[in-house]
Write an enzyme that holds these catalytic residues in place. Structure first.
Site, PDB file in Angstrom:
ATOM      1  N   ASN A  87      -2.873  12.685  -3.596  1.00  0.00           N
ATOM      2  CA  ASN A  87      -3.990  13.267  -4.485  1.00  0.00           C
ATOM      3  C   ASN A  87      -4.342  14.415  -3.846  1.00  0.00           C
ATOM      4  O   ASN A  87      -4.455  15.848  -4.681  1.00  0.00           O
ATOM      5  CB  ASN A  87      -5.024  12.664  -4.444  1.00  0.00           C
ATOM      6  N   GLU A 127      -4.699   2.647  -4.160  1.00  0.00           N
ATOM      7  CA  GLU A 127      -3.415   2.294  -3.905  1.00  0.00           C
ATOM      8  C   GLU A 127      -2.774   1.450  -3.218  1.00  0.00           C
ATOM      9  O   GLU A 127      -1.572   0.986  -3.221  1.00  0.00           O
ATOM     10  CB  GLU A 127      -2.471   3.259  -2.802  1.00  0.00           C
ATOM     11  N   ASP A 131      -1.997   9.387  -9.654  1.00  0.00           N
ATOM     12  CA  ASP A 131      -1.798   8.441 -11.361  1.00  0.00           C
ATOM     13  C   ASP A 131      -0.486   8.502 -11.852  1.00  0.00           C
ATOM     14  O   ASP A 131       0.313   6.879 -12.563  1.00  0.00           O
ATOM     15  CB  ASP A 131      -2.978   8.601 -12.039  1.00  0.00           C
ATOM     16  N   HIS A 173      -4.859  14.856  -8.197  1.00  0.00           N
ATOM     17  CA  HIS A 173      -5.566  13.344  -9.031  1.00  0.00           C
ATOM     18  C   HIS A 173      -4.321  12.951  -9.865  1.00  0.00           C
ATOM     19  O   HIS A 173      -3.787  11.755 -10.640  1.00  0.00           O
ATOM     20  CB  HIS A 173      -7.124  12.951  -9.255  1.00  0.00           C
ATOM     21  N   ASP A 190       0.402  -0.951  -0.418  1.00  0.00           N
ATOM     22  CA  ASP A 190       0.098   0.130  -0.669  1.00  0.00           C
ATOM     23  C   ASP A 190       1.041   1.201  -0.041  1.00  0.00           C
ATOM     24  O   ASP A 190       1.659   0.942   0.488  1.00  0.00           O
ATOM     25  CB  ASP A 190      -1.282  -0.125   1.049  1.00  0.00           C
TER      26      ASP A 190
END
Length: 552
Positions: free
Chosen positions: A409, A444, A418, A414, A401
Site C-alpha cells: 500500500n 489482509e 486491492d 491502495h 495473512d
C-alpha cells in the site's frame, strides 16, 4: 256395402301426416321422450285408420264396431301425450306414480265401456244411421261417461302442454319451440270443439283425428325431428340464465345445445352455432369423464364479441345418459383480472426475493473480494463446530495473512493493494470445494474453513495456496512488476476440542508462529487432544452422509 265420401279425405291426409312424422322420429327412438311420442303417433294413426274405414261402410253394425275400435286410440292419445311430455322434460319417474296409475285405469275403463256400450249407454246414449245425398252416416248421442272422458283428455293435454312450455321457456334461446308446443293442442282443440257443438257440417263428420294428426306433426317436426331433438333445451332456473359466468351445453358431437345470456353476449355463441376452437379443444380433453367426476378446471383464452382477449377458467361436468342425453355442461368464469393480480403479485414476490437475496448477499459478503465477510464466517464456523461435535466428523481451518502488505500500500498505492487482495481471493475460490467457505476476516487476513477435512489435508491445501499466491505477478501503477508472499496457520478440530473461538485461536497461533519463523510458510497446530482411534464403526443413526469425501 262400400260407399264413398269426400269427408274421408281429411282422415287420409291425417294418416299420411302421422306416418311421415313417425318415420322421421323412429331413428331417434332411443332418445328420452321418443318412445312415448311414437306410441302417441301409433294411437293417432289407429284412430284415423278406423275412422277412414268406417266412413266407407254403410252398415250400422260395421260403423259402430269401427267407432268402438277408435276408442282404443282415443283413450291412449292423451295418456301418451302426457307420458311424452314427462319423459321429454326429464320427469319420467313420475309415470310410475299412483296418479298415473289412476289415469291408466280411467283410460282402460273408457275402452271397456265403449265395447260394452249396448248394456249401459254411458258412451253413446243413442246410435243411428242418417241419410244425406245418398250417403249413410253414423249419428251418435254421447252419454255421461263421454263427458268424463273429454274432461280428462283436455286436462291431460293441458298438463302436458304446461310441462313442455315451462321446460322450454327456461331457455330464452329456444322460445321458438313454444310455437309448436302451444300450436299442437290448439290444432286438436279447434276441430274437437266444432264436433261437440252445432257448428259441425254433418252429424257424422268428426275432424278431431285430423286435428290430432296436425298436432302430432307440430310436435314431431318442432321438437322430435332428427337434428332438432339433439338441440332440445336444458331445463334450468333463472339463476343460470342470470349468472355472470358463461354456461354452455354441448352434445356428444360437440354441437352447442344451450347457452345462457352471459355466454351469448360475451362470447357470441348461440344454439346450433359453432364452438370456438380453443373451447372445443379444452372440452375434448375432458371427454370420457362420467357424471360426478370433477376434473381440474382448464384455463383458456377466448376472443369476446368486443374483440377483447379474456382468460377463462373452464369447468366441465358430464350430464347423465338419460335426462341429460349424454351432454356436457361447460362453465366459464372470467379470471382475467384475477390472473392479472396474480401475475403482479408473482412479479412483486420475485422482485422481493431477489432484493432480499441481494441484501442477504451484501450482508454476508465482503465488498472488495466477494468472499464471505467476518460475521457470516463466524456464523458458519459455529454451525460447523456443532456438526463436527454431533457426528464426530473432522473440521479444519486455514488462516492466512499477506506478508508485508502495508509495504504494498505504501509503495504502490491502495489500488495495487486491492488488486493483490482480489488475486488472493481468486486463489482461494479456485481451490475451494462447494462445501468449503473462503472468507476475508479483515484487512489482509483471509481464511478458509474446510469441513470433512483432517489437519494433513488442510496443510496440503495451505501449501498449495501459498504457492499460488506467491506465483502471482502484480503490476504497480508505475509499471513495476512485483509479487506477494503469504503466511499460513492451520488448525484442526476434533469432537470435544472446544468452541469456535478455540479453533480460531489455535489457527491464529499457528499463523503467528509462521510469521515469527520468517513468513512465506505454513505452520500447523494439531488438535488440543490426541485423536480418537478409528475403530471402523459406522456413525450413529441420524449422522449426515459424507457427500464430498474427507481430505486427508
Amino acid at each position: 256395402m262400400i260407399q264413398f265420401t269426400f269427408w274421408a279425405i281429411p282422415s287420409l291426409f291425417g294418416v299420411i301426416l302421422v306416418a311421415s312424422v313417425f318415420t322421421h322420429v323412429w331413428p331417434q327412438r332411443s332418445e328420452p321422450g321418443a318412445t312415448a311420442f311414437l306410441w302417441m303417433s301409433g294411437a293417432s294413426a289407429w284412430w284415423l285408420v278406423c275412422q277412414f274405414i268406417g266412413l266407407f261402410l254403410s252398415s250400422l253394425d260395421a260403423k259402430l264396431l269401427l267407432a268402438q275400435l277408435q276408442y282404443v286410440g282415443i283413450s291412449a292419445v292423451p295418456v301418451a301425450w302426457l307420458a311424452y311430455a314427462m319423459t321429454y322434460t326429464g320427469r319420467g319417474r313420475q309415470l310410475r306414480s299412483w296418479i298415473m296409475a289412476l289415469i291408466y285405469g280411467v283410460s282402460a275403463t273408457t275402452i271397456l265401456l265403449a265395447f260394452t256400450n249396448s248394456s249401459h249407454g254411458l258412451i253413446w246414449s243413442d246410435v243411428s244411421l242418417v241419410q244425406a245425398n245418398g250417403y249413410s252416416g253414423l249419428s251418435l248421442n254421447h252419454g255421461a261417461w263421454f263427458q268424463v272422458h273429454v274432461g280428462m283428455t283436455y286436462a291431460l293435454i293441458a298438463v302436458a302442454t304446461g310441462a313442455l312450455g315451462l321446460h322450454i321457456a327456461q331457455s330464452p334461446r329456444h322460445w321458438f319451440r313454444l310455437i309448436f308446443v302451444i300450436g299442437a293442442p290448439v290444432a286438436l282443440a279447434i276441430p274437437s270443439v266444432i264436433y261437440l257443438t252445432p257448428l259441425q257440417p254433418q252429424v257424422w263428420v268428426d275432424l278431431t283425428p285430423t286435428g290430432l294428426a296436425v298436432a302430432n306433426g307440430l310436435l314431431g317436426w318442432g321438437l322430435m325431428r332428427k337434428g332438432l331433438l339433439d338441440f332440445a333445451p336444458v331445463a334450468r332456473t333463472t339463476v343460470v340464465e342470470e349468472m355472470r359466468d358463461c354456461v354452455i351445453v354441448v352434445d356428444r358431437s360437440g354441437r352447442i345445445v344451450d347457452v345462457n345470456r352471459a355466454a351469448a353476449q360475451l362470447l357470441g355463441v348461440r344454439v346450433h352455432g359453432p364452438v370456438p376452437i380453443d373451447l372445443g379443444t379444452a372440452w375434448i380433453s375432458n371427454r370420457g369423464r362420467g357424471p360426478g367426476e370433477e376434473p381440474e378446471p382448464a384455463r383458456i383464452e377466448l376472443r369476446t364479441t368486443d374483440n377483447r382477449d379474456l382468460k377463462f377458467e373452464m369447468s366441465v361436468a358430464a350430464l347423465g345418459p338419460q335426462e341429460g342425453r349424454g351432454r356436457s355442461v361447460l362453465v366459464l368464469r372470467d379470471i382475467t383480472e384475477r390472473m392479472r393480480i396474480e401475475d403482479e403479485l408473482r412479479e412483486t414476490t420475485t422482485k422481493l426475493e431477489k432484493a432480499n437475496g441481494e441484501l442477504e448477499r451484501r450482508a454476508n459478503t465482503d465488498g472488495l473480494t466477494g468472499l464471505a465477510n467476518r460475521r457470516h464466517f463466524l456464523d458458519v464456523l459455529e454451525r460447523e463446530i456443532e456438526r463436527a461435535d454431533r457426528y464426530g466428523r473432522p473440521l479444519a481451518l486455514i488462516m492466512l495473512d499477506l506478508d508485508h502488505f502495508k509495504r504494498v500500500n505504501d509503495n504502490y498505492g491502495h489500488a495495487a493493494g486491492d488488486s493483490v487482495l482480489k488475486a488472493a481471493a481468486a486463489a482461494l475460490n479456485r481451490v475451494s470445494r462447494d462445501t468449503d467457505l473462503p472468507a476475508r476476516l479483515g484487512g489482509e487476513e483471509l481464511a478458509l474453513l474446510l469441513p470433512e477435512t483432517h489437519v494433513e489435508g488442510a496443510s496440503q491445501m495451505a501449501e498449495r495456496l501459498r504457492t499460488l499466491i506467491a506465483a502471482e505477478r502484480h503490476l504497480s501503477p508505475h509499471g513495476t512488476d512485483f509479487s506477494v508472499t503469504s503466511s499460513f496457520g492451520v488448525a484442526a478440530h476434533m469432537a470435544g476440542d472446544g468452541e469456535a473461538v478455540d479453533l480460531m485461536q489455535r489457527s491464529d497461533e499457528a499463523l503467528y508462529r509462521a510469521k515469527a519463523e520468517g513468513r512465506d510458510r505454513v505452520v500447523t497446530i494439531e488438535s488440543s487432544r490426541p485423536p480418537e482411534p478409528d475403530t471402523g464403526s459406522e456413525p450413529d443413526i441420524g449422522s449426515e452422509p459424507d457427500t464430498e469425501g474427507e481430505r486427508s
